[in-house]
Design an enzyme around this catalytic site. Structure first.
Site, PDB file in Angstrom:
ATOM      1  N   TYR A 183       9.129  -1.353   4.928  1.00  0.00           N
ATOM      2  CA  TYR A 183       8.183  -0.768   3.970  1.00  0.00           C
ATOM      3  C   TYR A 183       7.224  -1.866   3.547  1.00  0.00           C
ATOM      4  O   TYR A 183       7.135  -2.907   4.205  1.00  0.00           O
ATOM      5  CB  TYR A 183       9.042  -0.212   2.813  1.00  0.00           C
ATOM      6  N   ARG A 236      -6.875   5.453   4.119  1.00  0.00           N
ATOM      7  CA  ARG A 236      -6.662   4.428   3.091  1.00  0.00           C
ATOM      8  C   ARG A 236      -5.202   4.003   3.126  1.00  0.00           C
ATOM      9  O   ARG A 236      -4.383   4.424   2.319  1.00  0.00           O
ATOM     10  CB  ARG A 236      -7.021   5.008   1.715  1.00  0.00           C
ATOM     11  N   LYS A 254       7.819   5.946   5.322  1.00  0.00           N
ATOM     12  CA  LYS A 254       8.136   6.736   4.125  1.00  0.00           C
ATOM     13  C   LYS A 254       9.319   7.653   4.414  1.00  0.00           C
ATOM     14  O   LYS A 254      10.190   7.842   3.569  1.00  0.00           O
ATOM     15  CB  LYS A 254       6.925   7.585   3.710  1.00  0.00           C
ATOM     16  N   GLU A 326      -0.129  11.377   2.173  1.00  0.00           N
ATOM     17  CA  GLU A 326       0.046   9.938   1.981  1.00  0.00           C
ATOM     18  C   GLU A 326      -1.160   9.170   2.483  1.00  0.00           C
ATOM     19  O   GLU A 326      -1.617   9.374   3.618  1.00  0.00           O
ATOM     20  CB  GLU A 326       1.300   9.493   2.762  1.00  0.00           C
ATOM     21  N   ASP A 327      -1.664   8.314   1.638  1.00  0.00           N
ATOM     22  CA  ASP A 327      -2.711   7.364   2.019  1.00  0.00           C
ATOM     23  C   ASP A 327      -3.966   8.015   2.613  1.00  0.00           C
ATOM     24  O   ASP A 327      -4.547   7.523   3.585  1.00  0.00           O
ATOM     25  CB  ASP A 327      -2.129   6.276   2.940  1.00  0.00           C
ATOM     26  N   ASP A 349       1.902  11.625  -2.843  1.00  0.00           N
ATOM     27  CA  ASP A 349       2.707  10.478  -3.271  1.00  0.00           C
ATOM     28  C   ASP A 349       1.873   9.454  -4.029  1.00  0.00           C
ATOM     29  O   ASP A 349       2.341   8.848  -5.000  1.00  0.00           O
ATOM     30  CB  ASP A 349       3.304   9.851  -2.004  1.00  0.00           C
ATOM     31  N   ASP A 350       0.646   9.238  -3.594  1.00  0.00           N
ATOM     32  CA  ASP A 350      -0.189   8.196  -4.203  1.00  0.00           C
ATOM     33  C   ASP A 350      -0.686   8.611  -5.577  1.00  0.00           C
ATOM     34  O   ASP A 350      -0.902   7.766  -6.445  1.00  0.00           O
ATOM     35  CB  ASP A 350      -1.370   7.879  -3.282  1.00  0.00           C
ATOM     36  N   ASN A 491      -1.033  -2.646  -2.961  1.00  0.00           N
ATOM     37  CA  ASN A 491      -0.225  -3.057  -1.814  1.00  0.00           C
ATOM     38  C   ASN A 491      -1.101  -3.381  -0.609  1.00  0.00           C
ATOM     39  O   ASN A 491      -2.200  -2.851  -0.514  1.00  0.00           O
ATOM     40  CB  ASN A 491       0.717  -1.910  -1.419  1.00  0.00           C
ATOM     41  N   ASN A 535       7.115   0.763  -7.500  1.00  0.00           N
ATOM     42  CA  ASN A 535       6.656   1.409  -6.264  1.00  0.00           C
ATOM     43  C   ASN A 535       7.138   2.850  -6.231  1.00  0.00           C
ATOM     44  O   ASN A 535       8.258   3.144  -6.686  1.00  0.00           O
ATOM     45  CB  ASN A 535       7.212   0.638  -5.061  1.00  0.00           C
TER      46      ASN A 535
HETATM   47  O1  OAA Z   1       3.472   2.568   0.269  1.00  0.00           O
HETATM   48  C1  OAA Z   1       3.612   1.951  -0.796  1.00  0.00           C
HETATM   49  O2  OAA Z   1       4.182   0.872  -0.894  1.00  0.00           O
HETATM   50  C2  OAA Z   1       3.090   2.571  -2.050  1.00  0.00           C
HETATM   51  C3  OAA Z   1       1.998   3.495  -1.731  1.00  0.00           C
HETATM   52  O3  OAA Z   1       2.191   4.684  -1.577  1.00  0.00           O
HETATM   53  C4  OAA Z   1       0.674   2.933  -1.451  1.00  0.00           C
HETATM   54  O4  OAA Z   1       0.437   1.757  -1.753  1.00  0.00           O
HETATM   55  O5  OAA Z   1      -0.150   3.668  -0.907  1.00  0.00           O
HETATM   56 MG    MG Z   2       0.730   5.512  -0.266  1.00  0.00          MG
END
Ligand code: OAA
Ligand code: MG
Length: 635
Positions: A183, A236, A254, A326-327, A349-350, A491, A535
């Site tokens: 991770y 992103r 994840k 995610e992202d 999640d973000d 991060n 986190n």
């Molecule tokens: O993945 C991780 O460590 C936390 C998160 O969702 C991000 O930074 O986008």
């Molecule tokens: Mg993320």
């Protein structure tokens, strides 16, 4: 024998001799239909309780409130089925060489003498038989011998692809040590170099080329009963920006955490990357780039592809498969969540996961500072998904605690973006999700001046700008507060707003510090400070498990709030004595079970849970449903 597929498996097993099964296992292609008939589709009258939704049925045991997982547990993955022998189905019965090459069933040198005879393994393994614990010990030594984090990452991915249970046993037993490898921060580097280190494909790739046939692509995935999808479009990735198709490392990582930390079955986890191109010139010019070599599709083309994807997911898996975004870049993340939250089971999640973990940390942090949330001011550096997501959840909690209107609750929450403090005079020119925080104030250009003006208790960074919490910034926070709360959430480590050491030394040991990526403990003036890792990994695995076990059909903010409260409640006085605002990751399975139970309880209370009747003891029930990586004995 596992209850659900008993009749189908028995039908096939009785029609097959072992020799036939052995031969059959080599004929992968043609035998596939047989497998699916047995695993998912071929349900007879006797199986009417077995809905193909990954949710336990209304069994007598569940009615009586007895905790019981193991339903539709075809591979023997749940804690509740640890003692039951399983048939190693892969293609018909996996045996011999194909059994050793099947990561879900492979046990390597742990196959017993009897299993080696029964499954045509004799001669294919060295003579010694090793217990799983000894394999684990050896692998941990192997990992530790590797110098570079990226090599450790590659080693663990290989293990996951070779022996799934051993991978998860290693992860579960050594979570604090291995989390930074699979991770953040290492997964970030892995995504940047994904093309160069590519071995076997993991996850499912859906690209612009698949427009009009996404359902077909989904059907190529070998598992039919999917509980959680994590999907990215790679725009992103952490704070690293657009990594295009190479963002795949994130959904894969994840979901590994979903299983290791939250106990969601590996067979029920599906990582997906949607490739709409990339605007990353470096990748477009990289000969090893794995994705479409074109600039990002936007507008209608993008929207239509995402629409088709969401419809195909529902059509293929039903409405109880959780889709975790995610992202995605800010501009899509908010729009997609808003668009689908009323019709699909979606979670960002973000936005929501990060919000829950930070709210939990703030609630815990106030134990050191005193007062309630409503008594304090919060300043966010970064007004994207994380910043505004957290701000909204904090406001919701304040309005619940203090019976204030949401507008009132937002008044003590301030955001700074790349153009300075968000104030009313900027209202016309800012994105819609920021407007709620455009309070009356003079324009302020920089973070330091904003701190001096607003005088916040907590400073929360999520702009992805490394080293933006300078010495002056931390000193200003420390001048205003006896115990300043400093959260550097960006991060990976290279994007962190400051290091743990900087936070402690610049605040003369007074900061309550948390970061998105992990930092080692810091010695300052002979005192040891243990930084918190704020986190979303604390939240999403347990949150998703709660959604799955309750059969929830929608995600509501109250469920996210319940997850945050459940996490905050698990910080004990023993933790506070050590200066911690989160419980340690080493107890994450227990933490996740408690979060799952609270989320499920909220889903029941809101009438959104479809798994009925409601189990009486939701914590025990959650635990019984959790994946257990212990090897099963094969008959
Ligand atoms: O993945 C991780 O460590 C936390 C998160 O969702 C991000 O930074 O986008
Ligand atoms: Mg993320």
């Amino acid at each position: 024998m596992l209850g659900l597929h008993r009749s189908s498996l028995a039908r096939i097993a009785s029609a097959s001799t072992e020799a036939w099964a052995h031969r059959c296992s080599r004929r992968t292609g043609s035998a596939r239909a047989v497998q699916y008939g047995a695993m998912a589709g071929g349900r007879s009258g006797e199986e009417e309780e077995g809905r193909n939704d990954g949710v336990p049925p209304s069994s007598d045991a569940a009615m009586a409130g007895v905790a019981t997982g193991g339903v539709e547990d075809a591979y023997g993955e749940d804690h509740a089925t640890e003692d039951q022998p399983v048939t190693p189905w892969a293609v018909c019965i996996a045996s011999g060489h194909s059994l050793l090459r099947d990561p879900r069933h492979n046990k390597g040198m742990s196959f017993t003498e009897e299993e080696r005879d029964a499954h045509y393994l004799r001669g294919l393994l060295p003579p010694a038989v090793l217990p799983q614990e000894l394999q684990e010990k050896r692998l941990l030594q192997n990992v530790r011998e590797l110098e570079s984090p990226l090599h450790r990452y590659m080693f663990l991915v290989d293990l996951q692809e070779r022996n799934e249970r051993l991978f998860y046993k290693l992860m579960v037993d050594n979570v604090e040590e291995l989390l930074p490898v699979v991770y953040t921060p290492t997964v970030g580097e892995a995504c940047q170099k994904y093309g160069s280190i590519f071995r076997r494909p993991q996850g499912l790739y859906i690209s612009l080329k698949d427009k009009g046939r996404i359902l077909e692509v989904l059907r190529n995935w070998p598992e039919k009963s999917i509980q959680v999808i994590v999907v990215t479009d790679g725009e992103r990735i952490l704070g690293l920006g657009d990594l295009g198709c190479q963002g795949m490392g994130i959904p894969v990582g994840k979901l590994a955490l979903y299983t290791a930390l939250g106990g969601v079955r590996p067979s029920g986890a599906l990582p997906i990357t949607i490739d709409v191109g990339t605007n990353n010139e470096e990748l477009l010019n990289d000969e090893f780039y794995i994705g479409l070599r074109q600039r990002r599709a936007t507008g209608q083309e993008y929207t239509e592809l995402l629409d088709e994807f969401m419809a195909a997911v529902k059509q293929n898996y039903g409405s109880k498969t959780l889709v975790q975004f995610e992202d995605f870049a800010n501009h899509n993340a908010f729009t997609l969540l808003e668009k689908y939250k009323g019709t699909h089971l979606v979670f960002n999640d973000d936005i929501q996961g990060t919000a829950a973990v930070v709210l939990a940390g703030l609630i815990a942090g106030l134990k050191f500072v005193g007062g309630t949330l409503a008594d304090h001011k919060f300043l966010f550096f970064g007004a994207g998904e994380a910043g505004t997501g957290i701000a909204e959840l904090v406001a919701l909690e304040i309005s619940m605690q203090s019976h204030l209107s949401p507008e009132e609750a937002r008044k003590n929450i301030w955001l700074v973006d790349s153009k300075g403090l968000i104030v009313s005079s900027r209202k016309e020119s800012i994105q819609p999700f920021k407007k709620l925080y455009a309070h009356e104030h003079e324009p302020v250009k920089d973070l330091l001046s904003a701190i001096k003006d607003i005088k916040p208790t907590a400073l929360i960074g999520s702009a992805g700008v490394g080293q933006s919490f300078t010495k002056e910034v931390i000193e200003a926070m420390s001048l205003i507060n006896k115990r300043p709360i400093i959260l550097a959430l960006s991060n990976p480590t290279s994007k962190s707003e400051c290091t743990a050491e900087q936070a402690y030394s610049w605040s003369e040991g007074r900061a309550i510090f948390g970061s998105g990526s992990p930092f080692d403990p810091v010695k300052y003036n002979d005192k040891l400070f243990v930084p918190a890792q704020a986190n979303n990994a604390y939240i999403f695995p347990g949150f998703g498990l709660g959604v799955v076990i309750s059969g929830a059909i929608r995600v509501k903010d109250d469920m996210v709030l319940a997850a945050a409260e459940a996490l905050a409640e698990q910080v004990t006085s023993e933790h506070f004595d050590k200066g911690l605002i989160y419980p340690p990751f080493s107890s994450i399975r227990k933490i996740s079970a408690n979060i799952a139970a609270r989320v499920a309880a909220k889903a029941y209370d809101l009438g959104l849970a479809s798994h009925l009747p409601r189990p009486r003891d939701l914590v025990k029930y959650a635990e019984s449903c959790m994946y257990s990586p212990i090897y099963r004995s094969y008959k």
